[in-house]
Design an enzyme around this catalytic site. Sequence first.
Site, PDB file in Angstrom:
ATOM      1  CG  ASP A   1      -1.933   1.042   1.148  1.00 50.63           C
ATOM      2  OD1 ASP A   1      -1.869   2.267   0.963  1.00 50.63           O
ATOM      3  OD2 ASP A   1      -3.189   0.643   1.296  1.00 50.63           O
TER       4      ASP A   1
ATOM      5  CB  THR B   1      -4.506   6.485  -2.036  1.00 45.97           C
ATOM      6  OG1 THR B   1      -4.832   5.302  -1.225  1.00 45.97           O
ATOM      7  CG2 THR B   1      -3.732   6.076  -3.225  1.00 45.97           C
TER       8      THR B   1
ATOM      9  CE1 TYR C   1      -8.763   9.927  -8.697  1.00 45.25           C
ATOM     10  CE2 TYR C   1      -9.716  11.728  -9.810  1.00 45.25           C
ATOM     11  CZ  TYR C   1      -8.889  10.277  -9.992  1.00 45.25           C
ATOM     12  OH  TYR C   1      -8.405  10.176 -11.021  1.00 45.25           O
TER      13      TYR C   1
ATOM     14  CE1 TYR D   1       7.838  15.860  -0.550  1.00 42.97           C
ATOM     15  CE2 TYR D   1      10.288  14.942  -0.790  1.00 42.97           C
ATOM     16  CZ  TYR D   1       8.821  15.106  -0.185  1.00 42.97           C
ATOM     17  OH  TYR D   1       8.787  14.481   1.005  1.00 42.97           O
TER      18      TYR D   1
END
Length: 320
Positions: free
Chosen positions: A63, A97, A150, A164
């Site tokens: 996961d 997620t 979502y 990042y």
Amino acid sequence: MEPQSGRKRILVTGGAGFIGSHLIDRLAGEGHAIWCVDNLYTGSKQNLASVLQNPNVTYVQHDVTDALHLEVDEIYNLACPASPIHYQYDPIQTMKTSVFGAMNMLELAKSQNARILQASTSEVYGDPQIARQPETYWGHVNPIGPRACYDEGKRSAETLFFDYHRQHRVDIKVARIFNTYGPRIRTNDGRVVSNFIVQALRGDPLTIYGDGSYTRSFCFVDDLVGGLVSLMNTEPEFTGPINLGNDREVSMLELAELIIKLTQSRSPIEFQKNVPDDPKRRCPDLTRARRDLNWTPRVTLEDGLARTIAAFRALTATAV
Ligand code: NAD
Ligand code: UDP
């Protein structure tokens, strides 16, 4: 897995899903060493049937909300349920997620000095107020509605990718994927193309939510995979975001009529009530993709649907 000359070690998260499995077919076919990471939430190992015998493909049940340590050169981060019924079933998990998954994969990319591509979405544009959505459009998203887990999850993931990149110089690519279809969409996926095909093949009514005037633009999966690989192979300074999709816009009524015609079905069309926050229109502006990737979708909706219908027909005898 050790790299050989010209051969990359590539991680595909969500690799047992619809798009991920087609991407792995392509990358494994090019001789790369593939890690396929998936938790099988909406994916299936059956999608990998053609590549799992390949010694270059390794499946890892994992996961992405948990940290991952692998030696890789490239990461395609596709893990996330994509169908509204599946991403709304457990919205907190969907957000985790998108956000923790992105962060974990970015940490992996940072530690490995690997290039990482994010499967973002046209949903970052929400219910757009302009007809064709260029990458410069900031979108129109309801942050507290049923699609927000979502839409906002994917928007946050994009934010993480660019942070990042700026803060840690991670080599990123962001693809904004528009509605994609093709063989291996699950018969119970819930998205419109698979619903209509299954209904037409069964002789059941095709269920249109609303009056059929809402639009989408459908990209065949082989075209999409080509776009993802082209984006991954761009120069390091090219980050995107970049729209990938097909810019032929069709209404849901046109789509239903086309699928009835192509399946030679006698199914009627049934109009049902609208679903909340459903975007009224969606069509990519592909100027950047054509210019910067030298990429354009090639498969017509008629051809792509015919290929998808053939795949669903092959299942009809058993599962549909
Ligand atoms: P899919 O549901 O078939 O595939 C998603 C895969 O991710 C599945 O195999 C699922 O089991 C896996 N997954 C989900 N949560 C996970 C987790 N926490 N850890 C590990 N694996 C997990 O969907 P798809 O259509 O193949 O979409 C793939 C990606 O492309 C998604 O990120 C989606 O948001 C994006 N995308 C798809 C479309 C489209 O039209 N298909 C459009 C825009 C964006
Ligand atoms: N839709 C529909 N009937 C269905 C499934 C979906 O009319 O059985 C509509 C849905 O309301 C939306 C469009 O088709 O307007 C695309 O829906 P899908 O879930 O495929 O993708 P998304 O909304 O995420 O673009």
